[in-house]
Design a protein around this motif. Structure first.
Motif, PDB file in Angstrom:
ATOM      1  N   LYS A   1     -17.841 -35.082 -78.466  1.00 25.15           N
ATOM      2  CA  LYS A   1     -16.705 -34.256 -78.886  1.00 25.15           C
ATOM      3  C   LYS A   1     -15.401 -35.051 -78.790  1.00 25.15           C
ATOM      4  CE  LYS A   1     -18.645 -29.756 -77.541  1.00 25.15           C
ATOM      5  NZ  LYS A   1     -18.509 -28.617 -76.594  1.00 25.15           N
ATOM      6  N   ARG A   2     -15.253 -35.805 -77.702  1.00 25.64           N
ATOM      7  CA  ARG A   2     -14.039 -36.616 -77.518  1.00 25.64           C
ATOM      8  C   ARG A   2     -13.937 -37.696 -78.580  1.00 25.64           C
ATOM      9  NH1 ARG A   2     -13.857 -38.992 -71.634  1.00 25.64           N
ATOM     10  NH2 ARG A   2     -12.005 -39.977 -72.545  1.00 25.64           N
ATOM     11  N   ALA A   3     -15.064 -38.362 -78.867  1.00 24.69           N
ATOM     12  CA  ALA A   3     -15.060 -39.435 -79.862  1.00 24.69           C
ATOM     13  C   ALA A   3     -14.709 -38.893 -81.250  1.00 24.69           C
ATOM     14  CB  ALA A   3     -16.423 -40.124 -79.889  1.00 24.69           C
ATOM     15  N   LEU A   4     -15.278 -37.752 -81.622  1.00 23.96           N
ATOM     16  CA  LEU A   4     -14.972 -37.158 -82.924  1.00 23.96           C
ATOM     17  C   LEU A   4     -13.515 -36.714 -82.987  1.00 23.96           C
ATOM     18  CD1 LEU A   4     -18.241 -35.088 -83.386  1.00 23.96           C
ATOM     19  CD2 LEU A   4     -17.516 -37.012 -84.824  1.00 23.96           C
ATOM     20  N   SER A   5     -13.006 -36.182 -81.883  1.00 22.53           N
ATOM     21  CA  SER A   5     -11.604 -35.771 -81.833  1.00 22.53           C
ATOM     22  C   SER A   5     -10.671 -36.962 -82.005  1.00 22.53           C
ATOM     23  CB  SER A   5     -11.318 -35.065 -80.504  1.00 22.53           C
ATOM     24  OG  SER A   5      -9.961 -34.712 -80.383  1.00 22.53           O
ATOM     25  N   GLU A   6     -11.038 -38.102 -81.408  1.00 29.17           N
ATOM     26  CA  GLU A   6     -10.240 -39.309 -81.544  1.00 29.17           C
ATOM     27  C   GLU A   6     -10.243 -39.817 -82.983  1.00 29.17           C
ATOM     28  OE1 GLU A   6      -8.379 -41.767 -79.020  1.00 29.17           O
ATOM     29  OE2 GLU A   6      -7.951 -39.636 -79.221  1.00 29.17           O
ATOM     30  N   MET A   7     -11.404 -39.802 -83.619  1.00 26.30           N
ATOM     31  CA  MET A   7     -11.480 -40.212 -85.024  1.00 26.30           C
ATOM     32  C   MET A   7     -10.618 -39.292 -85.892  1.00 26.30           C
ATOM     33  SD  MET A   7     -13.329 -42.947 -85.499  1.00 26.30           S
ATOM     34  CE  MET A   7     -14.917 -43.776 -85.506  1.00 26.30           C
ATOM     35  N   TYR A   8     -10.700 -38.011 -85.641  1.00 25.55           N
ATOM     36  CA  TYR A   8      -9.895 -37.047 -86.403  1.00 25.55           C
ATOM     37  C   TYR A   8      -8.407 -37.333 -86.209  1.00 25.55           C
ATOM     38  CZ  TYR A   8      -8.464 -32.511 -88.317  1.00 25.55           C
ATOM     39  OH  TYR A   8      -7.887 -31.512 -89.087  1.00 25.55           O
TER      40      TYR A   8
ATOM     41  N   THR B   1     -17.963 -30.559 -87.622  1.00 31.30           N
ATOM     42  CA  THR B   1     -17.069 -29.523 -88.156  1.00 31.30           C
ATOM     43  C   THR B   1     -16.234 -28.911 -87.034  1.00 31.30           C
ATOM     44  OG1 THR B   1     -18.838 -27.850 -88.023  1.00 31.30           O
ATOM     45  CG2 THR B   1     -18.564 -29.024 -90.107  1.00 31.30           C
ATOM     46  N   GLY B   2     -16.793 -28.865 -85.835  1.00 24.94           N
ATOM     47  CA  GLY B   2     -16.035 -28.354 -84.697  1.00 24.94           C
ATOM     48  C   GLY B   2     -14.826 -29.197 -84.364  1.00 24.94           C
ATOM     49  N   ALA B   3     -14.852 -30.475 -84.753  1.00 27.78           N
ATOM     50  CA  ALA B   3     -13.701 -31.354 -84.534  1.00 27.78           C
ATOM     51  C   ALA B   3     -12.591 -31.095 -85.545  1.00 27.78           C
ATOM     52  CB  ALA B   3     -14.139 -32.817 -84.614  1.00 27.78           C
ATOM     53  N   GLY B   4     -12.875 -30.280 -86.580  1.00 30.79           N
ATOM     54  CA  GLY B   4     -11.838 -29.913 -87.538  1.00 30.79           C
ATOM     55  C   GLY B   4     -12.061 -30.380 -88.958  1.00 30.79           C
ATOM     56  N   PHE B   5     -13.122 -31.153 -89.212  1.00 27.96           N
ATOM     57  CA  PHE B   5     -13.362 -31.676 -90.560  1.00 27.96           C
ATOM     58  C   PHE B   5     -13.802 -30.538 -91.488  1.00 27.96           C
ATOM     59  CE2 PHE B   5     -13.818 -35.379 -87.809  1.00 27.96           C
ATOM     60  CZ  PHE B   5     -13.087 -36.335 -88.499  1.00 27.96           C
ATOM     61  N   GLY B   6     -13.011 -30.324 -92.557  1.00 30.07           N
ATOM     62  CA  GLY B   6     -13.254 -29.193 -93.442  1.00 30.07           C
ATOM     63  C   GLY B   6     -14.320 -29.424 -94.478  1.00 30.07           C
ATOM     64  N   THR B   7     -14.638 -30.697 -94.776  1.00 38.35           N
ATOM     65  CA  THR B   7     -15.676 -31.043 -95.747  1.00 38.35           C
ATOM     66  C   THR B   7     -16.603 -32.078 -95.124  1.00 38.35           C
ATOM     67  OG1 THR B   7     -14.159 -30.685 -97.606  1.00 38.35           O
ATOM     68  CG2 THR B   7     -16.173 -31.918 -98.061  1.00 38.35           C
ATOM     69  N   VAL B   8     -17.901 -31.847 -95.246  1.00 40.61           N
ATOM     70  CA  VAL B   8     -18.890 -32.771 -94.695  1.00 40.61           C
ATOM     71  C   VAL B   8     -19.967 -33.012 -95.745  1.00 40.61           C
ATOM     72  CG1 VAL B   8     -20.615 -33.162 -92.892  1.00 40.61           C
ATOM     73  CG2 VAL B   8     -18.475 -32.003 -92.323  1.00 40.61           C
TER      74      VAL B   8
END
Length: 323
Positions: free
Chosen positions: A155-162, A211-218
């Motif tokens: 979760k932290r890694a995805l949040s950082e990428m976002y 998607t939980g990290a905020g990415f609207g399109t996957v």
């Protein structure tokens, strides 16, 4: 530092000092691009499970971040599309891996007349605390790294990428997944986790975290067999299939009705009219398949129309479609 992260760094420190061809084995062929020569040492240190380099993501000389540099092969491939100083940033926590990649860049410079090692900016750091400012990157990527993390660290890694991506920026990921689920005893084996095996999540859990990290399109772009954990070699009573998946997550605004996740589904209208319009922005031309996200596929299925065929997921999506 969590002990499993230290174990991971130790594994890849050894792999930097003594290249291990069998450590990871990519399930996709190398890109063959005009004028691109990939040094053999980079190929030997290709510690990934797929590819994160897709030309359609890389128009206009984008700024690129690659986390977990390996031997530098994907850094070189990204630089092929962004030929300017510091355009490609490589981040790795293992000093020995950074030094090996830097050395390999010298070899790449000798083999490629177009390449300048200054195109690549190698930085020490880790995925949980990226050494970059907010909103500065067009395309971020990682290959066979995020599956190593526990769910909280992922979760932290995805949040950082976002955080570091610009609006509409792209995060391209390649990771092992396992829909059977990995037994607890294997998940807790730190060496197996470091080897990109026992941290593999079910695909839906993996997508939910993205998607939980905020990415609207996957976009799920590819899904392939990767490894078998078999009794006798591993502490398991049954064969466990691990697959590799390639995903692109786009920093689009999150739709009110949830993310658009493309898994290779399509809708085909074969009724008596020239087209069908669902009144929600989706027009199906007669007998012409339209790529649809899972959300739209469910909505069209719910209409109960017998003249619309909704295909199952193919786990291959290559752009276009309903959104």
């Amino acid at each position: 530092m969590d002990t499993y992260l230290k174990t991971t760094e130790d594994v890849y420190r050894k792999a930097a000092l003594t290249p291990d061809v069998g450590l990871c084995c990519t399930t996709t062929p190398l890109w063959k691009l005009p004028g691109l020569s990939i040094p053999s040492i980079m190929q030997e240190m290709n510690y990934g499970c797929g590819s994160t380099v897709h030309p359609r993501d890389l128009s206009g000389e984008p700024s690129v971040l690659y986390v977990g540099v390996g031997g530098g092969m994907e850094l070189l491939q990204f630089a092929y599309f962004s030929r300017k100083s510091g355009a490609v940033v490589g981040v790795d926590p293992v000093q020995e891996m950074l030094e090996a990649s830097r050395k390999n860049m010298v070899q790449a410079e000798q083999e490629n007349a177009w390449f300048n090692r200054n195109f690549v900016d190698l930085r020490k750091g880790n995925a949980l605390e990226l050494p970059l400012d907010d909103g500065t990157i067009d395309v971020a990527a990682q290959n066979c790294l995020f599956n190593i993390f526990t769910k909280e660290d992922l979760k932290r890694a995805l949040s950082e990428m976002y955080r570091v991506l610009k609006p509409h920026g792209r995060l391209v990921l390649s990771d092992p997944i396992c829909d059977q689920g990995i037994p607890d005893n294997l998940q807790q084996d730190e060496t197996l986790r470091a080897l990109c095996l026992s941290g593999s999540l079910p695909l839906q859990d993996y997508l939910d975290l993205i998607t939980g990290a905020g990415f609207g399109t996957v976009e799920v772009r590819a899904r392939r067999p990767y490894r078998i954990l078999s009794p006798g070699r591993y502490d398991t009573t049954e064969n466990i299939l691990i697959e590799s998946v390639e995903v692109c997550a786009i920093k689009d605004p999150m739709p009110e009705d949830g993310p658009c996740v493309f898994t290779g589904r399509s809708a085909t209208y074969f009724g008596g009219e020239e087209y069908f319009d669902d009144g929600k922005g989706h027009t199906l031309l007669y007998n012409q398949p339209l790529a649809v996200c899972d959300k739209t596929a469910a909505a069209l299925s719910g209409l109960g129309k017998e003249d619309i065929f909704i295909s199952p997921s193919t786990w291959f999506y290559d752009g276009g479609g309903c959104c």
